[in-house]
Design a protein around this motif. Structure first.
Motif, PDB file in Angstrom:
ATOM      1  N   ALA A 202       1.159   0.031   1.087  1.00  0.00           N
ATOM      2  CA  ALA A 202       0.313   1.223   1.214  1.00  0.00           C
ATOM      3  C   ALA A 202      -0.610   1.040   2.407  1.00  0.00           C
ATOM      4  O   ALA A 202      -1.075  -0.077   2.686  1.00  0.00           O
ATOM      5  N   HIS A 203      -0.872   2.129   3.103  1.00  0.00           N
ATOM      6  CA  HIS A 203      -1.716   2.075   4.298  1.00  0.00           C
ATOM      7  C   HIS A 203      -2.846   3.088   4.149  1.00  0.00           C
ATOM      8  O   HIS A 203      -2.608   4.275   3.955  1.00  0.00           O
ATOM      9  N   LEU A 204      -4.091   2.611   4.223  1.00  0.00           N
ATOM     10  CA  LEU A 204      -5.241   3.496   4.016  1.00  0.00           C
ATOM     11  C   LEU A 204      -5.322   4.594   5.069  1.00  0.00           C
ATOM     12  O   LEU A 204      -5.100   4.347   6.253  1.00  0.00           O
ATOM     13  N   ALA A 205      -5.683   5.793   4.622  1.00  0.00           N
ATOM     14  CA  ALA A 205      -5.878   6.912   5.545  1.00  0.00           C
ATOM     15  C   ALA A 205      -7.183   6.768   6.323  1.00  0.00           C
ATOM     16  O   ALA A 205      -7.302   7.262   7.439  1.00  0.00           O
ATOM     17  N   ASP A 206      -8.195   6.094   5.726  1.00  0.00           N
ATOM     18  CA  ASP A 206      -9.536   6.089   6.308  1.00  0.00           C
ATOM     19  C   ASP A 206      -9.868   4.830   7.099  1.00  0.00           C
ATOM     20  O   ASP A 206     -10.912   4.726   7.695  1.00  0.00           O
ATOM     21  N   GLU A 207      -8.999   3.849   7.036  1.00  0.00           N
ATOM     22  CA  GLU A 207      -9.278   2.604   7.761  1.00  0.00           C
ATOM     23  C   GLU A 207      -7.936   1.945   8.048  1.00  0.00           C
ATOM     24  O   GLU A 207      -6.963   2.158   7.328  1.00  0.00           O
ATOM     25  N   ASP A 208      -7.905   1.144   9.085  1.00  0.00           N
ATOM     26  CA  ASP A 208      -6.650   0.518   9.456  1.00  0.00           C
ATOM     27  C   ASP A 208      -6.421  -0.717   8.575  1.00  0.00           C
ATOM     28  O   ASP A 208      -6.650  -1.851   8.992  1.00  0.00           O
ATOM     29  N   LEU A 209      -6.026  -0.459   7.337  1.00  0.00           N
ATOM     30  CA  LEU A 209      -5.858  -1.550   6.385  1.00  0.00           C
ATOM     31  C   LEU A 209      -4.635  -1.268   5.525  1.00  0.00           C
ATOM     32  O   LEU A 209      -4.459  -0.160   5.025  1.00  0.00           O
ATOM     33  N   SER A 210      -3.768  -2.275   5.391  1.00  0.00           N
ATOM     34  CA  SER A 210      -2.564  -2.132   4.575  1.00  0.00           C
ATOM     35  C   SER A 210      -2.569  -3.179   3.479  1.00  0.00           C
ATOM     36  O   SER A 210      -3.211  -4.217   3.597  1.00  0.00           O
ATOM     37  N   VAL A 211      -1.849  -2.894   2.411  1.00  0.00           N
ATOM     38  CA  VAL A 211      -1.650  -3.915   1.388  1.00  0.00           C
ATOM     39  C   VAL A 211      -0.223  -3.789   0.875  1.00  0.00           C
ATOM     40  O   VAL A 211       0.334  -2.688   0.780  1.00  0.00           O
ATOM     41  N   ASP A 212       0.388  -4.949   0.618  1.00  0.00           N
ATOM     42  CA  ASP A 212       1.709  -4.967   0.000  1.00  0.00           C
ATOM     43  C   ASP A 212       1.483  -5.265  -1.475  1.00  0.00           C
ATOM     44  O   ASP A 212       1.267  -6.411  -1.861  1.00  0.00           O
ATOM     45  N   PHE A 213       1.473  -4.207  -2.311  1.00  0.00           N
ATOM     46  CA  PHE A 213       1.123  -4.382  -3.724  1.00  0.00           C
ATOM     47  C   PHE A 213       2.101  -5.302  -4.451  1.00  0.00           C
ATOM     48  O   PHE A 213       1.765  -5.884  -5.473  1.00  0.00           O
ATOM     49  N   SER A 214       3.342  -5.434  -3.933  1.00  0.00           N
ATOM     50  CA  SER A 214       4.328  -6.278  -4.627  1.00  0.00           C
ATOM     51  C   SER A 214       3.888  -7.744  -4.644  1.00  0.00           C
ATOM     52  O   SER A 214       4.291  -8.508  -5.516  1.00  0.00           O
ATOM     53  N   THR A 215       3.008  -8.126  -3.717  1.00  0.00           N
ATOM     54  CA  THR A 215       2.572  -9.526  -3.672  1.00  0.00           C
ATOM     55  C   THR A 215       1.387  -9.779  -4.605  1.00  0.00           C
ATOM     56  O   THR A 215       1.023 -10.928  -4.824  1.00  0.00           O
ATOM     57  N   VAL A 216       0.753  -8.738  -5.111  1.00  0.00           N
ATOM     58  CA  VAL A 216      -0.452  -8.932  -5.931  1.00  0.00           C
ATOM     59  C   VAL A 216      -0.295  -8.349  -7.341  1.00  0.00           C
ATOM     60  O   VAL A 216      -1.280  -8.184  -8.055  1.00  0.00           O
ATOM     61  N   THR A 217       0.937  -8.030  -7.732  1.00  0.00           N
ATOM     62  CA  THR A 217       1.161  -7.401  -9.036  1.00  0.00           C
ATOM     63  C   THR A 217       2.306  -8.113  -9.764  1.00  0.00           C
ATOM     64  O   THR A 217       3.038  -8.898  -9.170  1.00  0.00           O
ATOM     65  N   THR A 218       2.443  -7.784 -11.040  1.00  0.00           N
ATOM     66  CA  THR A 218       3.620  -8.227 -11.790  1.00  0.00           C
ATOM     67  C   THR A 218       4.437  -6.974 -12.104  1.00  0.00           C
ATOM     68  O   THR A 218       3.913  -5.854 -12.045  1.00  0.00           O
ATOM     69  N   PRO A 219       5.726  -7.136 -12.474  1.00  0.00           N
ATOM     70  CA  PRO A 219       6.566  -5.957 -12.733  1.00  0.00           C
ATOM     71  C   PRO A 219       6.037  -5.072 -13.857  1.00  0.00           C
ATOM     72  O   PRO A 219       6.359  -3.887 -13.924  1.00  0.00           O
ATOM     73  N   ARG A 220       5.186  -5.620 -14.746  1.00  0.00           N
ATOM     74  CA  ARG A 220       4.659  -4.824 -15.864  1.00  0.00           C
ATOM     75  C   ARG A 220       3.490  -3.933 -15.474  1.00  0.00           C
ATOM     76  O   ARG A 220       3.153  -2.995 -16.186  1.00  0.00           O
ATOM     77  N   ASP A 221       2.826  -4.235 -14.358  1.00  0.00           N
ATOM     78  CA  ASP A 221       1.591  -3.539 -13.998  1.00  0.00           C
ATOM     79  C   ASP A 221       1.841  -2.065 -13.704  1.00  0.00           C
ATOM     80  O   ASP A 221       2.836  -1.708 -13.066  1.00  0.00           O
ATOM     81  N   ARG A 222       0.909  -1.245 -14.144  1.00  0.00           N
ATOM     82  CA  ARG A 222       0.978   0.167 -13.790  1.00  0.00           C
ATOM     83  C   ARG A 222      -0.451   0.659 -13.562  1.00  0.00           C
ATOM     84  O   ARG A 222      -1.343   0.425 -14.386  1.00  0.00           O
ATOM     85  N   VAL A 223      -0.660   1.333 -12.447  1.00  0.00           N
ATOM     86  CA  VAL A 223      -1.996   1.725 -12.013  1.00  0.00           C
ATOM     87  C   VAL A 223      -1.971   3.184 -11.576  1.00  0.00           C
ATOM     88  O   VAL A 223      -1.193   3.546 -10.696  1.00  0.00           O
ATOM     89  N   ALA A 224      -2.809   4.006 -12.185  1.00  0.00           N
ATOM     90  CA  ALA A 224      -2.983   5.382 -11.710  1.00  0.00           C
ATOM     91  C   ALA A 224      -4.271   5.460 -10.898  1.00  0.00           C
ATOM     92  O   ALA A 224      -5.305   4.945 -11.321  1.00  0.00           O
TER      93      ALA A 224
END
Lengths: 258, 258
Positions: A202-224
């Motif tokens: 994911a890449h932030l619209a308001d700042e030049d910052l990206s994160v690869d959520f697959s590296t910080v989550t487990t397959p069970r995680d779900r976030v709204a």
């Protein structure tokens, strides 16, 4: 217009990435300089931070961006004052206790000719239409369910009806949580996304910052994530319909009839 | 035993010096490792920080030591759990709204066979005797003064009587504030100091840190510090008598008959 941000998850998750983009709207990429606030549930407890400094200049916002508080329900707000002066007691989110639970509330919009009779125990401390609406909402919930919290379907129906009633007075985009579910009502502008396996970049619209959520989550995680305007450019956000109330539990919206 | 710290001033003052010494009791110079919290009034608004980490390891305590939040009424608490598990909802101080004002409460001690009937709107979220006592106290104040806050002498008499009633169940050292006055009740251990012109040098008992208050104050400033055990070695602290309630306004205790 103020900006709202909510998070509801099935496991305690930190909001550092989303809050970083959101906080930039408090004085840098947008004009919301009249204070901000955020509340995190941790079990039944709440961490509540408010500041009447712009989020972009606030040392407390800086702390939150660095200190990964993990929570299953978070509500944040950046304020553009329309009613009530710039003062700490007018910063959202507001917190009150009902039925032995804390309730957290934030509102975006403007209510006109809204002067409900406050006959119950909840009284505004500040002078915003938003805190008045929150006190009224809790008063009416308490009156309908005097013995304690009802089952979720009954609570959902009551919140939906009360939100509609308040929304007759103007714009009532709002978020409400007791730490187990997050209620979001849209008058004019609200959207959400559910992030789950397989997690992407994911890449932030308001700042030049990206994160690869697959590296910080487990397959069970779900976030709204629920927000006034999309936080990222490369993900698909779903708009709420005007007048719609959604209830998020365990990181996903409940089906409409549930 | 938990530790309490209160500050009441005639002008907004930062608590960095006193909090620095106090926070050291949370895990370094004392054994209070079961969480801590602090609440600052700013006008009618409250900044409320709680953490179930030991104060000595908490990034939030670190922020408060560096970010001089100015306030006229502050209540802080370091917890040694006696009743209720270590959880955020059990960290003092607790905050509730009554009569359109926030009330902040912290307690040191242990209450036995204390099970008052809660018939009003205030219910504990956690499971401490302390939060129960706070809910009971607010319930009884609301029942006596249903139309709103009474004048201070009537409020003082009611708080004194209720504190005595609760203290029959055990140790009830407590602090309570609505942002205009700070009520402190002593069962066993509480002392205070009033710092005013001419301000002198103070040296912390818990850390090798001194401050010359004359360089950071004006001749009009007056600050009362109330605490479980003296924070400094070279100042004269006044002990409360067992069973005594003092009310601090504008940085000084009101006379007994006021």
């Amino acid at each position: 217009m103020c900006q709202l941000l909510g998070m509801n998850c099935n496991v305690p998750t930190d909001i550092v990435f989303s809050f970083t983009g959101f906080a930039h709207r408090g004085g840098r990429t947008d004009t919301h300089r009249d204070g901000w606030g955020i509340a995190f549930f941790e079990g039944a407890g709440v961490r509540h931070f408010v500041d009447h400094e712009a989020a972009i200049h606030s040392p407390i916002a800086e702390l939150i961006k660095r200190y990964p508080i993990k929570s299953t329900n978070v509500i944040a707000h950046i304020r553009k004052a329309t009613q009530g002066q710039v003062a700490l007691e007018n910063c959202h989110p507001f917190v009150r206790e009902l039925w032995g639970r804390y309730w957290v509330f934030a509102h975006n919009g403007d209510l006109k000719e809204f002067a409900p009779a406050l006959t119950g125990p909840f009284r505004p401390v500040g002078n915003t239409d938003s805190e008045l609406a929150f006190c009224y909402l809790l008063q009416e919930l308490r009156a309908r369910f005097p013995d304690g919290a009802p089952p979720l379907p009954a609570l959902r129906a009551a919140v939906a009806e009360l939100a509609q009633r308040i929304a007759r007075h103007g714009t009532f985009n709002m978020m409400l949580s007791d730490g187990t579910a997050l209620f979001a009502h849209c008058s004019t502008k609200l959207c959400y996304i559910v992030r789950q396996h397989p997690f992407a970049h994911a890449h932030l619209a308001d700042e030049d910052l990206s994160v690869d959520f697959s590296t910080v989550t487990t397959p069970r995680d779900r976030v709204a994530i629920i927000v006034t305007e999309p936080l990222t450019k490369n993900e698909q956000w779903t708009d709420f319909a005007p007048g719609e109330l959604k209830v998020f539990v365990d990181g996903a919206p409940l089906p409409a009839g549930a």
